[in-house]
Design an enzyme around this catalytic site. Structure first.
Site, PDB file in Angstrom:
ATOM      1  N   ARG A 210       0.617  -1.374  -0.083  1.00  0.00           N
ATOM      2  CA  ARG A 210       0.076   0.081  -0.309  1.00  0.00           C
ATOM      3  C   ARG A 210       1.176   1.519  -0.095  1.00  0.00           C
ATOM      4  O   ARG A 210       1.994   1.275   0.718  1.00  0.00           O
ATOM      5  CB  ARG A 210      -1.249   0.050   1.575  1.00  0.00           C
ATOM      6  CG  ARG A 210      -1.732  -1.082   1.077  1.00  0.00           C
ATOM      7  CD  ARG A 210      -2.659  -1.417   2.437  1.00  0.00           C
ATOM      8  NE  ARG A 210      -3.895  -2.233   2.876  1.00  0.00           N
ATOM      9  CZ  ARG A 210      -3.205  -3.462   2.928  1.00  0.00           C
ATOM     10  NH1 ARG A 210      -1.676  -3.708   3.616  1.00  0.00           N
ATOM     11  NH2 ARG A 210      -4.576  -4.122   3.218  1.00  0.00           N
ATOM     12  N   LYS A 239      -0.387  -2.453   7.107  1.00  0.00           N
ATOM     13  CA  LYS A 239      -1.724  -2.312   7.527  1.00  0.00           C
ATOM     14  C   LYS A 239      -2.125  -4.785   8.162  1.00  0.00           C
ATOM     15  O   LYS A 239      -2.304  -4.450   7.040  1.00  0.00           O
ATOM     16  CB  LYS A 239      -2.681  -2.123   6.294  1.00  0.00           C
ATOM     17  CG  LYS A 239      -3.863  -1.473   6.709  1.00  0.00           C
ATOM     18  CD  LYS A 239      -4.297  -0.513   5.968  1.00  0.00           C
ATOM     19  CE  LYS A 239      -5.741  -0.152   5.789  1.00  0.00           C
ATOM     20  NZ  LYS A 239      -6.873   0.408   4.683  1.00  0.00           N
ATOM     21  N   ARG A 303      -2.249  -2.737  -6.617  1.00  0.00           N
ATOM     22  CA  ARG A 303      -2.126  -4.067  -5.354  1.00  0.00           C
ATOM     23  C   ARG A 303      -4.155  -4.478  -6.426  1.00  0.00           C
ATOM     24  O   ARG A 303      -3.529  -6.104  -6.671  1.00  0.00           O
ATOM     25  CB  ARG A 303      -2.847  -3.882  -3.721  1.00  0.00           C
ATOM     26  CG  ARG A 303      -2.361  -3.376  -3.445  1.00  0.00           C
ATOM     27  CD  ARG A 303      -2.355  -3.200  -2.126  1.00  0.00           C
ATOM     28  NE  ARG A 303      -3.268  -3.848  -0.978  1.00  0.00           N
ATOM     29  CZ  ARG A 303      -2.356  -5.510  -0.439  1.00  0.00           C
ATOM     30  NH1 ARG A 303      -1.415  -4.679  -0.881  1.00  0.00           N
ATOM     31  NH2 ARG A 303      -3.273  -6.043   0.137  1.00  0.00           N
ATOM     32  N   HIS A 326      -1.972 -10.474   3.131  1.00  0.00           N
ATOM     33  CA  HIS A 326      -3.476 -10.858   3.575  1.00  0.00           C
ATOM     34  C   HIS A 326      -3.238 -11.556   4.483  1.00  0.00           C
ATOM     35  O   HIS A 326      -2.941 -12.625   4.123  1.00  0.00           O
ATOM     36  CB  HIS A 326      -4.352 -10.823   2.547  1.00  0.00           C
ATOM     37  CG  HIS A 326      -4.716  -9.544   1.243  1.00  0.00           C
ATOM     38  ND1 HIS A 326      -5.561  -9.881   0.658  1.00  0.00           N
ATOM     39  CD2 HIS A 326      -4.980  -8.322   1.729  1.00  0.00           C
ATOM     40  CE1 HIS A 326      -5.695  -8.595   0.147  1.00  0.00           C
ATOM     41  NE2 HIS A 326      -5.651  -7.535   0.858  1.00  0.00           N
ATOM     42  N   TYR A 335     -10.575  -8.130  -4.904  1.00  0.00           N
ATOM     43  CA  TYR A 335      -9.325  -7.615  -5.983  1.00  0.00           C
ATOM     44  C   TYR A 335      -9.312  -8.747  -7.039  1.00  0.00           C
ATOM     45  O   TYR A 335      -9.036  -7.933  -7.877  1.00  0.00           O
ATOM     46  CB  TYR A 335      -7.936  -8.362  -5.156  1.00  0.00           C
ATOM     47  CG  TYR A 335      -7.780  -6.622  -3.669  1.00  0.00           C
ATOM     48  CD1 TYR A 335      -8.293  -6.331  -2.681  1.00  0.00           C
ATOM     49  CD2 TYR A 335      -6.019  -6.882  -4.221  1.00  0.00           C
ATOM     50  CE1 TYR A 335      -7.429  -5.723  -1.753  1.00  0.00           C
ATOM     51  CE2 TYR A 335      -6.131  -6.092  -2.137  1.00  0.00           C
ATOM     52  CZ  TYR A 335      -6.608  -5.315  -1.835  1.00  0.00           C
ATOM     53  OH  TYR A 335      -6.046  -4.902  -0.391  1.00  0.00           O
TER      54      TYR A 335
END
Length: 374
Positions: A210, A239, A303, A326, A335
């Site tokens: 990110r 994140k 992404r 993830h 995604y």
């Protein structure tokens, strides 16, 4: 001929002129068109104002659409056996519309119109609306979850166009970075934002990070990523990752090499406040300066782009999730194929969500090359 399959576009083209040139067509068309008007109740039910009601004329384009719909409706009302009779007079069908005698239900009309040709759900619904208004029938709605073949076809076309745009945008930005920004010097204040934006963009494209994660990397981190294919760090915060030591992966080598080249010449340019919107402003400026026009550009589209290309080239979903850092493959699923195209050929793939529709790799394109570490 047994009549099966006779209701098709070829037969329709044979009948179209005959329907429109029929002596009763214009009269029935005027009646059916007038029945499309929606008079407000406060006028229709008022003894005073109803006498002075002014019927607003339809626009020429509306009348043209209505005429096309009525022709298709009349054709769809004809039984298949009669379609094979060149001498058939169409009185039964014109009587049906003029005197509102139901021959075919709205659902059956939908079926017959879909046999005639592939149409979108919206087009079919508008034609059915015209029919129910003309026949004074209750409103008939095509079910909400229905997607007709033509809708799927157009969706694929739109996705192709969108994916072409994204591919072209990324290549345009990379070319701009390589030809212009690479030569800039951060000693000039005006150039710093572009240099920052270029480095972060290349890191995002090379790792799938990110935007606020990518700006944490150092030149040494890039050296490790390029040389070893992965980097384990306890200083780079990701994140939604609880682990103190996170693993970053080299997904595309060329952008990382370009980022390192620019970063090495401007080693302090990413030293900015932690809580700032500067990276997002830099990203938007980079797109503007590169001449890329996109509606609502978002940094996370990179992404999505990388995830789809990995998955479509045969990388298992679990590994794609791991490369995207993830916690679960369920987080990666949204995604997939949002910005998808087949990198291995010049022809865009036709299956938006078809796992088997794109299995090519992208090793032949320097700007699109990716490698994955275990």
């Amino acid at each position: 001929m047994d009549g099966l399959g006779v209701r098709n576009e070829t037969t329709f083209n044979d009948w179209k002129a005959r329907i429109q040139s029929a002596s009763r067509f214009e009269h029935v068309f005027d009646l059916a068109t007038d029945r499309q008007r929606c008079t407000p109740d406060e006028v229709k039910n008022d003894s005073l104002w109803s006498k002075y009601m002014f019927p607003k004329p339809f626009a020429p384009t509306t009348l043209k659409s209505y005429k096309s719909r009525l022709i298709k409706i009349i054709f769809s009302l004809v039984e298949e056996a009669d379609l094979q009779n060149p001498a058939y007079d169409l009185d039964r069908e014109f009587d049906s519309v003029e005197f509102q005698h139901l021959l075919v239900s709205p659902k059956e009309l939908c079926k017959r119109m879909l046999e005639l040709r592939s149409v979108t759900k919206e087009t079919l619904q508008l034609t059915i609306n015209f029919y129910t208004n003309a026949m004074n029938l209750p409103e008939f709605k095509i079910p909400r979850m229905v997607m007709l073949p033509r809708d799927k076809e157009l969706k694929t076309i739109r996705e192709k166009e969108k994916n072409f745009m994204l591919k072209n945008a990324i290549d345009t930005i990379l070319n701009f970075i390589d030809s212009k920004i690479k030569l800039m010097n951060s000693d000039y204040v005006h150039d710093r934002g572009l240099i920052r934006g270029a480095i972060v963009f290349c890191i995002m494209l090379g790792t799938g990070m990110r935007i606020n994660e990518a700006r944490q990397l150092s030149v040494d981190d890039l050296n490790v990523l390029i040389k070893k294919g992965k980097l384990r760090s306890d200083t780079i915060g990701l994140k939604r990752k609880r682990s103190r030591k996170n693993t970053l992966n080299n997904i595309k080598t060329k952008p990382l090499e370009l980022a390192r080249e620019i970063y090495a010449r401007n080693p302090t340019v990413l030293q900015i406040s932690k809580n700032t919107s500067t990276p997002f402003k830099d990203f938007r400026r980079l797109l503007d300066e590169a001449g890329v026009e996109m509606e609502r550009p978002r940094s996370n589209m990179i992404r999505h782009y990388l995830s789809s290309n990995l998955y479509n080239s045969g990388v298992p979903l679990q590994k794609v999730a791991r490369l995207m850092n993830h916690e679960s493959p369920a987080s990666t699923k949204p995604y997939l194929n949002k910005y998808n195209f087949d990198e291995s050929s010049s022809d865009e793939e036709s299956g938006g969500n078809n796992r088997d529709s794109s299995t090519g790799s992208s090793a032949n394109s320097s700007s699109l090359y990716y490698q994955t570490g275990d």
